[in-house]
Scaffold this active site. Structure first.
Site, mmCIF file in Angstrom:
data_model
loop_
_atom_site.group_PDB
_atom_site.id
_atom_site.type_symbol
_atom_site.label_atom_id
_atom_site.label_comp_id
_atom_site.label_asym_id
_atom_site.label_seq_id
_atom_site.Cartn_x
_atom_site.Cartn_y
_atom_site.Cartn_z
ATOM 1 N N ARG A 88 -16.558 -14.606 71.498
ATOM 2 C CA ARG A 88 -15.526 -14.519 70.464
ATOM 3 C C ARG A 88 -15.320 -13.085 69.990
ATOM 4 N NH1 ARG A 88 -16.936 -15.740 65.667
ATOM 5 N NH2 ARG A 88 -18.216 -17.532 66.237
ATOM 6 N N TYR A 97 12.248 -13.817 64.178
ATOM 7 C CA TYR A 97 11.807 -14.870 65.089
ATOM 8 C C TYR A 97 11.533 -16.128 64.261
ATOM 9 C CZ TYR A 97 8.941 -17.476 68.356
ATOM 10 O OH TYR A 97 8.434 -18.456 69.149
ATOM 11 N N ASP A 155 7.966 -5.872 66.170
ATOM 12 C CA ASP A 155 7.714 -6.871 67.198
ATOM 13 C C ASP A 155 8.405 -6.369 68.466
ATOM 14 O OD1 ASP A 155 7.800 -9.060 68.950
ATOM 15 O OD2 ASP A 155 7.896 -10.520 67.322
ATOM 16 N N LYS A 203 5.617 -13.725 76.957
ATOM 17 C CA LYS A 203 6.972 -13.538 77.476
ATOM 18 C C LYS A 203 6.968 -12.596 78.691
ATOM 19 C CE LYS A 203 7.851 -16.185 73.998
ATOM 20 N NZ LYS A 203 8.274 -15.687 72.693
HETATM 21 C C1 LIG Z 1 7.910 -15.907 71.456
HETATM 22 C C2 LIG Z 1 7.957 -14.877 70.414
HETATM 23 C C3 LIG Z 1 6.981 -14.819 69.419
HETATM 24 C C4 LIG Z 1 5.873 -15.854 69.309
HETATM 25 O O1 LIG Z 1 4.985 -15.775 70.377
HETATM 26 P P1 LIG Z 1 4.125 -17.033 70.934
HETATM 27 O O2 LIG Z 1 3.370 -16.428 72.064
HETATM 28 O O3 LIG Z 1 5.098 -18.099 71.308
HETATM 29 O O4 LIG Z 1 3.242 -17.480 69.810
HETATM 30 C C5 LIG Z 1 7.072 -13.821 68.477
HETATM 31 N N1 LIG Z 1 8.060 -12.913 68.500
HETATM 32 C C6 LIG Z 1 9.015 -12.941 69.443
HETATM 33 C C7 LIG Z 1 10.079 -11.904 69.413
HETATM 34 C C8 LIG Z 1 9.009 -13.913 70.425
HETATM 35 O O5 LIG Z 1 9.970 -13.936 71.348
#
Ligand SMILES: *Cc1c(COP(=O)(O)O)cnc(C)c1O
Length: 381
Positions: free
Chosen positions: A47, A101, A173, A198
């Site tokens: 962890r 988001y 982000d 992503k």
């Molecule tokens: C998908 C996404 C998230 C969240 O990420 P997860 O891996 O689904 O928890 C946050 N910010 C953006 C811009 C995203 O496209």
């Protein structure tokens, strides 16, 4: 080293024991002590540290130009940790984008984050509005660019300047741009977050996220404590998949961007399309800023069809190759009607469809779009 090289080499030396070029996956949750009780490898328990996670964190930190990265079990776990690690002494007030988001919106509305932090949402492309929002004591200003669902472009440098003048930290982000297309730290950010689920994972087969910090300090200490003690850590295999994705990210992004540009041009010329939102188009209000702060315009676009929700759903239903699914950044081109996913609080117009342009041949994607438009007009007449 250039970013393309960092993505393949940093944190990824060949295995010392076996010479393996592709990294082994270390599933062990515990690591042997030396006779003196020490841990010569630096690893103690899964962890608080694991070789695969360590490699991913080192590589991502180097790519972003930050001091350290901390990986989490999802992008949302990373976002939660980024907010919760706001150093004590800073106001518990967040300035968020109005088109944040939608998971962040749910995090605030449905968990204790909303009770522990005040927040306000503003249009981050309106610098006067950002300034007004920062007039009250603010701990953190959050940006997301390009944004969901209108692919708005936020001027990171300009917003960061306003935030800093107000004494707030600046978070970006960087999921949609990836570390290869946009470097928020160079533009004034303190914190970069990623959903590595992503583009970095890149194949729609791993959930993982990360927070990168520009500097060492109390926030990093707190971030590591949250990672270790709250324990939302990714598995070694998740880290391995994300880092494998990182190695091919630059090659994939070139194709995502080139394909998106061709699809956007096609859509912009189609009579059934009312608007196309893609920053490479000179008609896009964020074109100049995107050109300045991004290396290329990304793989995400949105478009609006005439006729609203019904027509948008009918069009999406007529696609054969392009897949109706949420998420983005994978090999497959995905389409989504954001208004129905996000519900009543959505900023998405009813006729809007979002495309995550994948790695298929662009001619096949365009042929699928052509056929779906034709099917729509047949079913209407
Ligand atoms: C998908 C996404 C998230 C969240 O990420 P997860 O891996 O689904 O928890 C946050 N910010 C953006 C811009 C995203 O496209």
């Amino acid at each position: 080293m250039h970013p393309e090289t960092i993505a393949i080499h940093v944190g990824q030396a060949c295995d010392q024991l076996t010479g393996a070029v592709a990294a082994p996956i270390h599933l062990s949750t515990t690591f042997e002590r030396a006779e003196d009780g020490g841990f010569p490898s630096g690893f103690v328990y899964g962890r608080d540290g694991n070789p695969n996670r360590h490699s991913l964190e080192a590589c991502l930190a180097a790519l972003e130009g930050g001091v350290e990265a901390a990986a989490f079990a999802s992008g949302m776990a990373a976002i939660t940790a980024a907010i919760e690690s706001l150093p004590t002494g800073l106001p518990r007030r967040l300035v968020l984008p109005d088109d944040m988001y939608f998971g962040i919106r749910a995090l605030i509305d449905e968990t204790d984050i909303g009770a522990r932090f005040d927040w306000v949402a503003v249009d981050m492309t309106d610098l006067a509005a950002v300034k007004a929002a920062c007039a009250e004591p603010t701990g953190l200003v959050w940006m997301e660019t390009p944004s969901n669902p209108l692919i708005k472009i936020v001027d990171i440098e300009a917003v960061a300047r306003i935030a800093r003048a107000a004494g707030a930290l600046v978070a970006v982000d960087n999921t949609w741009a990836t570390p290869l297309l946009q470097r928020p730290f160079a533009l004034g950010a303190d914190i970069v977050v990623h959903s590595l689920t992503k583009y970095v994972g890149g194949h729609s087969d791993v959930m993982i996220g990360a927070v990168v910090l520009r500097e060492n300090g109390p926030q990093l200490t707190l971030l590591r404590a949250i990672q270790n003690h709250k324990g939302a850590v990714p598995s070694p295999f998740d880290c391995w998949l994300a880092l494998r994705g990182m190695q091919s990210l630059s090659a994939r992004m070139r194709v995502h961007c080139a394909n998106a540009e061709l699809v956007a041009q096609f859509l912009a010329g189609h009579p059934a399309v009312a608007a196309v939102h893609y920053p490479a188009l000179e008609s896009h209000p964020g074109h100049a800023v995107a050109k300045r702060q991004m290396r290329s315009f990304g793989g995400m676009l949105a478009f609006e069809v005439h006729g609203g929700r019904e027509e948008a759903m009918r069009f999406a239903a007529g696609l054969q190759l392009i897949t109706r699914a949420t998420s983005l950044g994978g090999t497959h081109t995905l389409i989504e009607h954001r208004a129905s996913v996000e519900g009543p609080q959505t900023m998405a117009p009813e006729g809007l469809l979002r495309l995550s342009v994948g790695l298929e041949h662009p001619d096949d994607l365009i042929a699928d779009l052509v056929a779906a438009f034709a099917a729509c007009s047949v079913s209407r007449s």
